[in-house]
Scaffold this motif. Structure first.
Motif, mmCIF file in Angstrom:
data_model
loop_
_atom_site.group_PDB
_atom_site.id
_atom_site.type_symbol
_atom_site.label_atom_id
_atom_site.label_comp_id
_atom_site.label_asym_id
_atom_site.label_seq_id
_atom_site.Cartn_x
_atom_site.Cartn_y
_atom_site.Cartn_z
ATOM 1 N N GLU A 32 10.778 -15.040 12.807
ATOM 2 C CA GLU A 32 10.491 -14.286 14.028
ATOM 3 C C GLU A 32 8.985 -14.103 14.216
ATOM 4 N N LEU A 33 8.283 -13.756 13.139
ATOM 5 C CA LEU A 33 6.828 -13.582 13.221
ATOM 6 C C LEU A 33 6.159 -14.891 13.636
ATOM 7 N N LEU A 34 6.585 -15.995 13.022
ATOM 8 C CA LEU A 34 6.017 -17.293 13.381
ATOM 9 C C LEU A 34 6.258 -17.598 14.857
ATOM 10 N N ARG A 35 7.456 -17.293 15.332
ATOM 11 C CA ARG A 35 7.804 -17.605 16.720
ATOM 12 C C ARG A 35 7.003 -16.766 17.707
ATOM 13 N N VAL A 36 6.891 -15.467 17.450
ATOM 14 C CA VAL A 36 6.213 -14.610 18.426
ATOM 15 C C VAL A 36 4.694 -14.754 18.359
ATOM 16 N N TYR A 37 4.179 -15.296 17.256
ATOM 17 C CA TYR A 37 2.745 -15.558 17.155
ATOM 18 C C TYR A 37 2.449 -17.054 17.145
ATOM 19 N N SER A 38 3.313 -17.834 17.764
ATOM 20 C CA SER A 38 3.083 -19.274 17.860
ATOM 21 C C SER A 38 1.733 -19.526 18.530
ATOM 22 N N PRO A 39 0.954 -20.464 17.976
ATOM 23 C CA PRO A 39 -0.346 -20.762 18.585
ATOM 24 C C PRO A 39 -0.248 -21.681 19.803
ATOM 25 N N SER A 40 0.915 -21.774 20.405
ATOM 26 C CA SER A 40 1.117 -22.645 21.568
ATOM 27 C C SER A 40 0.582 -22.007 22.846
ATOM 28 N N ALA A 41 0.334 -22.837 23.835
ATOM 29 C CA ALA A 41 -0.091 -22.330 25.146
ATOM 30 C C ALA A 41 1.017 -21.506 25.787
ATOM 31 N N GLU A 42 2.271 -21.833 25.494
ATOM 32 C CA GLU A 42 3.405 -21.088 26.037
ATOM 33 C C GLU A 42 3.359 -19.620 25.619
ATOM 34 N N GLU A 51 -1.694 -14.048 27.367
ATOM 35 C CA GLU A 51 -0.643 -14.066 26.359
ATOM 36 C C GLU A 51 0.694 -13.683 26.992
ATOM 37 N N VAL A 52 1.768 -14.288 26.498
ATOM 38 C CA VAL A 52 3.112 -14.012 27.001
ATOM 39 C C VAL A 52 3.894 -13.328 25.879
ATOM 40 N N LEU A 53 4.292 -12.083 26.116
ATOM 41 C CA LEU A 53 5.054 -11.333 25.130
ATOM 42 C C LEU A 53 6.405 -12.008 24.910
ATOM 43 N N GLN A 54 6.712 -12.311 23.662
ATOM 44 C CA GLN A 54 7.976 -12.947 23.305
ATOM 45 C C GLN A 54 8.993 -11.863 22.965
ATOM 46 N N THR A 55 10.146 -11.912 23.581
ATOM 47 C CA THR A 55 11.176 -10.902 23.343
ATOM 48 C C THR A 55 12.464 -11.585 22.885
ATOM 49 N N GLY A 56 13.322 -10.807 22.237
ATOM 50 C CA GLY A 56 14.620 -11.326 21.833
ATOM 51 C C GLY A 56 14.561 -12.414 20.784
ATOM 52 N N LYS A 57 13.605 -12.353 19.873
ATOM 53 C CA LYS A 57 13.422 -13.426 18.888
ATOM 54 C C LYS A 57 13.836 -13.039 17.468
ATOM 55 N N ARG A 58 14.474 -11.895 17.287
ATOM 56 C CA ARG A 58 14.836 -11.426 15.945
ATOM 57 C C ARG A 58 15.673 -12.454 15.175
ATOM 58 N N ALA A 59 16.616 -13.110 15.832
ATOM 59 C CA ALA A 59 17.541 -14.012 15.143
ATOM 60 C C ALA A 59 17.116 -15.482 15.178
ATOM 61 N N VAL A 60 15.914 -15.773 15.652
ATOM 62 C CA VAL A 60 15.474 -17.161 15.754
ATOM 63 C C VAL A 60 15.412 -17.796 14.360
ATOM 64 N N PHE A 77 11.934 -24.365 16.533
ATOM 65 C CA PHE A 77 12.733 -23.143 16.459
ATOM 66 C C PHE A 77 14.071 -23.336 17.166
ATOM 67 N N SER A 78 15.038 -22.512 16.801
ATOM 68 C CA SER A 78 16.389 -22.632 17.350
ATOM 69 C C SER A 78 16.455 -22.371 18.857
ATOM 70 N N ASP A 79 15.439 -21.744 19.420
ATOM 71 C CA ASP A 79 15.423 -21.523 20.873
ATOM 72 C C ASP A 79 14.771 -22.685 21.624
ATOM 73 N N GLY A 80 14.464 -23.773 20.890
ATOM 74 C CA GLY A 80 13.890 -24.957 21.510
ATOM 75 C C GLY A 80 12.373 -25.026 21.470
ATOM 76 N N HIS A 81 11.724 -23.941 21.119
ATOM 77 C CA HIS A 81 10.259 -23.933 21.080
ATOM 78 C C HIS A 81 9.772 -24.848 19.957
ATOM 79 N N ASP A 82 8.864 -25.774 20.294
ATOM 80 C CA ASP A 82 8.355 -26.695 19.275
ATOM 81 C C ASP A 82 6.923 -27.156 19.544
#
Length: 117
Positions: A32-42, A51-60, A77-82
């Motif tokens: 979850e930490l990796l996903r919400v602090y992804s260094p991507s432009a997204e 910056e875009v606040l990432q929500t609902g990522k606890r179970a990623v 990531f399981s939500d498709g983010h790569d």
């Protein structure tokens, strides 16, 4: 010279990336930490204040980890983010500053009336 990893282990069941560095430091980074602090432009945007606040990522989960040269990894990531490329330096900083980053993330969620779930 920045520390380099000597081992990287994906723990799917506990949803943690374990990384040990050649300076002796070792960190357990929740997916979850990796996903919400992804260094991507997204996630980071294209500049300060975008910056875009990432929500609902606890179970990623992390479904794959690909090397990027000799300097980084690119998790899928399981939500498709790569699209985040995590350099060794950035992974080290995430581990070192993990407590502060969690606190900041939770404060931003609360301010937005959003949730980790």
């Amino acid at each position: 010279m920045h520390p380099s990893p000597v081992s990287i282990t994906v723990h799917a069941k506990s949803r943690v990336l374990e990384i040990a560095f050649d300076d002796g430091a070792a960190f357990r980074l929740p997916f979850e930490l990796l996903r919400v602090y992804s260094p991507s432009a997204e996630v980071k945007g294209h500049g300060p204040g975008q910056e875009v606040l990432q929500t609902g990522k606890r179970a990623v989960t992390v479904t794959a980890v690909d090397p990027v040269g000799n300097y980084a990894i690119r998790p899928t990531f399981s939500d498709g983010h790569d699209s985040g490329i995590f350099t060794w330096t950035y992974l080290y900083e995430l581990g070192r500053d993990q407590a502060a980053r969690w606190a900041d993330y939770e404060a931003r969620l609360q301010a937005a009336g959003a949730s980790r779930d």
